[in-house]
Design a protein around this motif. Sequence first.
Motif, PDB file in Angstrom:
ATOM      1  N   ASP A  82       0.837  -1.199   0.000  1.00  0.00           N
ATOM      2  CA  ASP A  82       0.000   0.000   0.000  1.00  0.00           C
ATOM      3  C   ASP A  82       0.872   1.249   0.000  1.00  0.00           C
ATOM      4  OD1 ASP A  82      -2.359  -1.447   0.071  1.00  0.00           O
ATOM      5  OD2 ASP A  82      -2.445  -1.477   2.253  1.00  0.00           O
ATOM      6  N   ILE A  83       1.874   1.252   0.844  1.00  0.00           N
ATOM      7  CA  ILE A  83       2.770   2.403   0.956  1.00  0.00           C
ATOM      8  C   ILE A  83       3.633   2.546  -0.295  1.00  0.00           C
ATOM      9  CG2 ILE A  83       4.665   3.407   2.287  1.00  0.00           C
ATOM     10  CD1 ILE A  83       3.543   1.873   4.732  1.00  0.00           C
ATOM     11  N   PHE A  84       4.221   1.431  -0.744  1.00  0.00           N
ATOM     12  CA  PHE A  84       5.141   1.480  -1.879  1.00  0.00           C
ATOM     13  C   PHE A  84       4.450   1.957  -3.147  1.00  0.00           C
ATOM     14  CE2 PHE A  84       6.922  -0.676  -5.636  1.00  0.00           C
ATOM     15  CZ  PHE A  84       8.200  -0.142  -5.632  1.00  0.00           C
ATOM     16  N   PHE A  85       3.322   1.353  -3.494  1.00  0.00           N
ATOM     17  CA  PHE A  85       2.674   1.690  -4.758  1.00  0.00           C
ATOM     18  C   PHE A  85       2.053   3.085  -4.729  1.00  0.00           C
ATOM     19  CE2 PHE A  85       2.991  -2.921  -5.164  1.00  0.00           C
ATOM     20  CZ  PHE A  85       3.475  -3.017  -6.460  1.00  0.00           C
ATOM     21  N   THR A  86       1.585   3.511  -3.565  1.00  0.00           N
ATOM     22  CA  THR A  86       1.074   4.879  -3.457  1.00  0.00           C
ATOM     23  C   THR A  86       2.202   5.882  -3.628  1.00  0.00           C
ATOM     24  OG1 THR A  86      -0.698   4.171  -1.962  1.00  0.00           O
ATOM     25  CG2 THR A  86      -0.178   6.515  -2.009  1.00  0.00           C
ATOM     26  N   PHE A 126      -3.606  11.516 -12.684  1.00  0.00           N
ATOM     27  CA  PHE A 126      -4.224  11.887 -11.410  1.00  0.00           C
ATOM     28  C   PHE A 126      -5.105  10.753 -10.892  1.00  0.00           C
ATOM     29  CE2 PHE A 126      -3.151  16.250 -12.725  1.00  0.00           C
ATOM     30  CZ  PHE A 126      -2.636  16.735 -11.532  1.00  0.00           C
ATOM     31  N   LEU A 127      -5.829  10.096 -11.800  1.00  0.00           N
ATOM     32  CA  LEU A 127      -6.667   8.974 -11.400  1.00  0.00           C
ATOM     33  C   LEU A 127      -5.830   7.836 -10.838  1.00  0.00           C
ATOM     34  CD1 LEU A 127      -9.472   7.647 -11.267  1.00  0.00           C
ATOM     35  CD2 LEU A 127      -9.112   6.839 -13.608  1.00  0.00           C
ATOM     36  N   PHE A 128      -4.638   7.639 -11.393  1.00  0.00           N
ATOM     37  CA  PHE A 128      -3.760   6.573 -10.911  1.00  0.00           C
ATOM     38  C   PHE A 128      -3.377   6.793  -9.451  1.00  0.00           C
ATOM     39  CE2 PHE A 128       0.525   4.560 -10.583  1.00  0.00           C
ATOM     40  CZ  PHE A 128       0.116   3.246 -10.783  1.00  0.00           C
ATOM     41  N   VAL A 129      -3.098   8.029  -9.089  1.00  0.00           N
ATOM     42  CA  VAL A 129      -2.778   8.344  -7.699  1.00  0.00           C
ATOM     43  C   VAL A 129      -4.004   8.123  -6.812  1.00  0.00           C
ATOM     44  CG1 VAL A 129      -2.049  10.162  -6.099  1.00  0.00           C
ATOM     45  CG2 VAL A 129      -0.986   9.975  -8.348  1.00  0.00           C
ATOM     46  N   ILE A 130      -5.161   8.552  -7.289  1.00  0.00           N
ATOM     47  CA  ILE A 130      -6.395   8.347  -6.524  1.00  0.00           C
ATOM     48  C   ILE A 130      -6.666   6.863  -6.314  1.00  0.00           C
ATOM     49  CG2 ILE A 130      -8.918   8.598  -6.610  1.00  0.00           C
ATOM     50  CD1 ILE A 130      -8.450  11.248  -8.118  1.00  0.00           C
ATOM     51  N   GLN A 131      -6.504   6.079  -7.369  1.00  0.00           N
ATOM     52  CA  GLN A 131      -6.744   4.643  -7.270  1.00  0.00           C
ATOM     53  C   GLN A 131      -5.780   3.969  -6.294  1.00  0.00           C
ATOM     54  OE1 GLN A 131      -9.680   3.968  -8.188  1.00  0.00           O
ATOM     55  NE2 GLN A 131      -9.453   2.622  -9.970  1.00  0.00           N
ATOM     56  N   SER A 132      -4.523   4.353  -6.344  1.00  0.00           N
ATOM     57  CA  SER A 132      -3.543   3.792  -5.411  1.00  0.00           C
ATOM     58  C   SER A 132      -3.886   4.165  -3.978  1.00  0.00           C
ATOM     59  CB  SER A 132      -2.134   4.295  -5.756  1.00  0.00           C
ATOM     60  OG  SER A 132      -1.751   3.902  -7.050  1.00  0.00           O
ATOM     61  N   SER A 133      -4.344   5.404  -3.778  1.00  0.00           N
ATOM     62  CA  SER A 133      -4.707   5.870  -2.436  1.00  0.00           C
ATOM     63  C   SER A 133      -5.950   5.157  -1.914  1.00  0.00           C
ATOM     64  CB  SER A 133      -4.935   7.388  -2.460  1.00  0.00           C
ATOM     65  OG  SER A 133      -3.781   8.065  -2.905  1.00  0.00           O
ATOM     66  N   LEU A 134      -6.903   4.901  -2.822  1.00  0.00           N
ATOM     67  CA  LEU A 134      -8.117   4.193  -2.407  1.00  0.00           C
ATOM     68  C   LEU A 134      -7.803   2.776  -1.931  1.00  0.00           C
ATOM     69  CD1 LEU A 134     -10.659   5.293  -5.172  1.00  0.00           C
ATOM     70  CD2 LEU A 134     -10.733   5.882  -2.737  1.00  0.00           C
ATOM     71  N   VAL A 135      -6.909   2.096  -2.640  1.00  0.00           N
ATOM     72  CA  VAL A 135      -6.512   0.753  -2.226  1.00  0.00           C
ATOM     73  C   VAL A 135      -5.790   0.813  -0.881  1.00  0.00           C
ATOM     74  CG1 VAL A 135      -5.045  -1.228  -2.777  1.00  0.00           C
ATOM     75  CG2 VAL A 135      -6.395  -0.144  -4.572  1.00  0.00           C
ATOM     76  N   SER A 136      -4.921   1.808  -0.735  1.00  0.00           N
ATOM     77  CA  SER A 136      -4.192   1.970   0.518  1.00  0.00           C
ATOM     78  C   SER A 136      -5.147   2.219   1.681  1.00  0.00           C
ATOM     79  CB  SER A 136      -3.202   3.127   0.400  1.00  0.00           C
ATOM     80  OG  SER A 136      -2.497   3.321   1.601  1.00  0.00           O
ATOM     81  N   ALA A 137      -6.243   2.947   1.400  1.00  0.00           N
ATOM     82  CA  ALA A 137      -7.233   3.249   2.445  1.00  0.00           C
ATOM     83  C   ALA A 137      -8.231   2.114   2.637  1.00  0.00           C
ATOM     84  CB  ALA A 137      -7.970   4.533   2.097  1.00  0.00           C
ATOM     85  N   GLY A 138      -8.177   1.096   1.799  1.00  0.00           N
ATOM     86  CA  GLY A 138      -9.077  -0.048   1.928  1.00  0.00           C
ATOM     87  C   GLY A 138     -10.423   0.129   1.260  1.00  0.00           C
ATOM     88  N   ASN A 139     -10.585   1.172   0.449  1.00  0.00           N
ATOM     89  CA  ASN A 139     -11.860   1.420  -0.223  1.00  0.00           C
ATOM     90  C   ASN A 139     -11.845   0.733  -1.589  1.00  0.00           C
ATOM     91  OD1 ASN A 139     -14.275   2.404  -1.225  1.00  0.00           O
ATOM     92  ND2 ASN A 139     -13.935   4.483  -0.467  1.00  0.00           N
ATOM     93  N   ILE A 140     -11.938  -0.574  -1.567  1.00  0.00           N
ATOM     94  CA  ILE A 140     -11.833  -1.368  -2.797  1.00  0.00           C
ATOM     95  C   ILE A 140     -13.067  -1.185  -3.683  1.00  0.00           C
ATOM     96  CG2 ILE A 140     -11.466  -3.674  -3.732  1.00  0.00           C
ATOM     97  CD1 ILE A 140      -9.125  -2.524  -2.144  1.00  0.00           C
ATOM     98  N   ARG A 141     -14.220  -0.988  -3.068  1.00  0.00           N
ATOM     99  CA  ARG A 141     -15.448  -0.840  -3.863  1.00  0.00           C
ATOM    100  C   ARG A 141     -15.367   0.366  -4.791  1.00  0.00           C
ATOM    101  NH1 ARG A 141     -21.143  -1.028  -0.824  1.00  0.00           N
ATOM    102  NH2 ARG A 141     -20.375  -3.169  -0.553  1.00  0.00           N
ATOM    103  N   LEU A 142     -14.990   1.509  -4.242  1.00  0.00           N
ATOM    104  CA  LEU A 142     -14.878   2.709  -5.080  1.00  0.00           C
ATOM    105  C   LEU A 142     -13.745   2.554  -6.078  1.00  0.00           C
ATOM    106  CD1 LEU A 142     -15.771   5.537  -5.789  1.00  0.00           C
ATOM    107  CD2 LEU A 142     -14.340   6.423  -3.924  1.00  0.00           C
ATOM    108  N   HIS A 143     -12.663   1.897  -5.665  1.00  0.00           N
ATOM    109  CA  HIS A 143     -11.544   1.642  -6.574  1.00  0.00           C
ATOM    110  C   HIS A 143     -12.012   0.873  -7.807  1.00  0.00           C
ATOM    111  CE1 HIS A 143      -7.420   0.509  -7.792  1.00  0.00           C
ATOM    112  NE2 HIS A 143      -7.929  -0.684  -8.035  1.00  0.00           N
TER     113      HIS A 143
END
Length: 253
Positions: free
Chosen positions: A16-20, A65-82
Amino acid sequence: MATLVAPIVRKKRADDIFFTMMSVVQLTIVVVGFAPSYFLRGAVFAPLPSLVVHLHGAVFSSWIFLFVIQSSLVSAGNIRLHRKLGVLGAVIAGLMVILGILAPFGTIRRAAHLPSFFTPESFLVGNVFGIIVFGAYVAFAIWKRNNRIVHKRMMLMANAMLMSPALARMAFPVTSNGFAATIPFMAHHPFLIGVIPLAMIVALFIFDLLTQRRVLAVTLIGGILFWATDPVSDWIIARPFSHQLVLWAQHHP
C-alpha cells in the motif's frame, strides 16, 4: 452490561505504501515535465497546436491523477470505489492509446520543433511504440484485476512507460546576469530519460526481494519486456519503414 468495542484499524501493507508513493513520484514527474508547456499555461486553456493535442493533454492528465487516486483508495481499503473508478480508468486508457498514436503523427505533420536528441523517426516510432506497450500492460492488468499482486505491478510498469515524454520536456528556470532563462535539463542529460523509468522497475525488483524474498514472475517478465522496449524500438527506428512512415506523416493530413 455495556461493552466497549475497539474500532478495527486496518493495518497498511507494505505494498500500500510502496505503490502509493510510486504513483506520487510518477505524478510529480509528469507535472514538472509538462508544467511549462501545459499546466502553468492553463492546462486545457493552454494555447496548444491542435484539438488532438488538447484532448491528449486532458486525457493523459486525467489518467495520471486517477492513478494516484486509485492507489490511495486501495491503501485506504476502499476497494469498492476503486473498482467503480476502474471502469473509468479502462475507458481513459483506451483513449490514451488512440490519442497517443494520433498526437505524434500530428507533431510530425506540423514539422514542430523537436528536442535535439530526437530525430523525426525516433520521436514518431518511439512514442507510438511506447503507447502501444502501455496499452498492452494496462490490458493485462485489467484482465488480472482480481489478482492484487499482478494487477498492481502491471499498472506501475504501464505508468513507467509514460514517463519519457515528461522527462524529455523537463526544464528548470534559472537567472544568469540578471536575465531569466529556462534550462532544458534533459537536453544535457538525455540518458536519464531512459534511466529513470528503468529505475522504477529496479525499485519494484528490490521491493519484491524485500517483501516476497524473491522477484515475482510478473515483475521479472514484465521488467524484461520493459527493458526490451528500447532495443526493439531502436531496431524499428533503424528500418527504412520508419523513414517512410515519417514521410507519410509529413504529407498526409
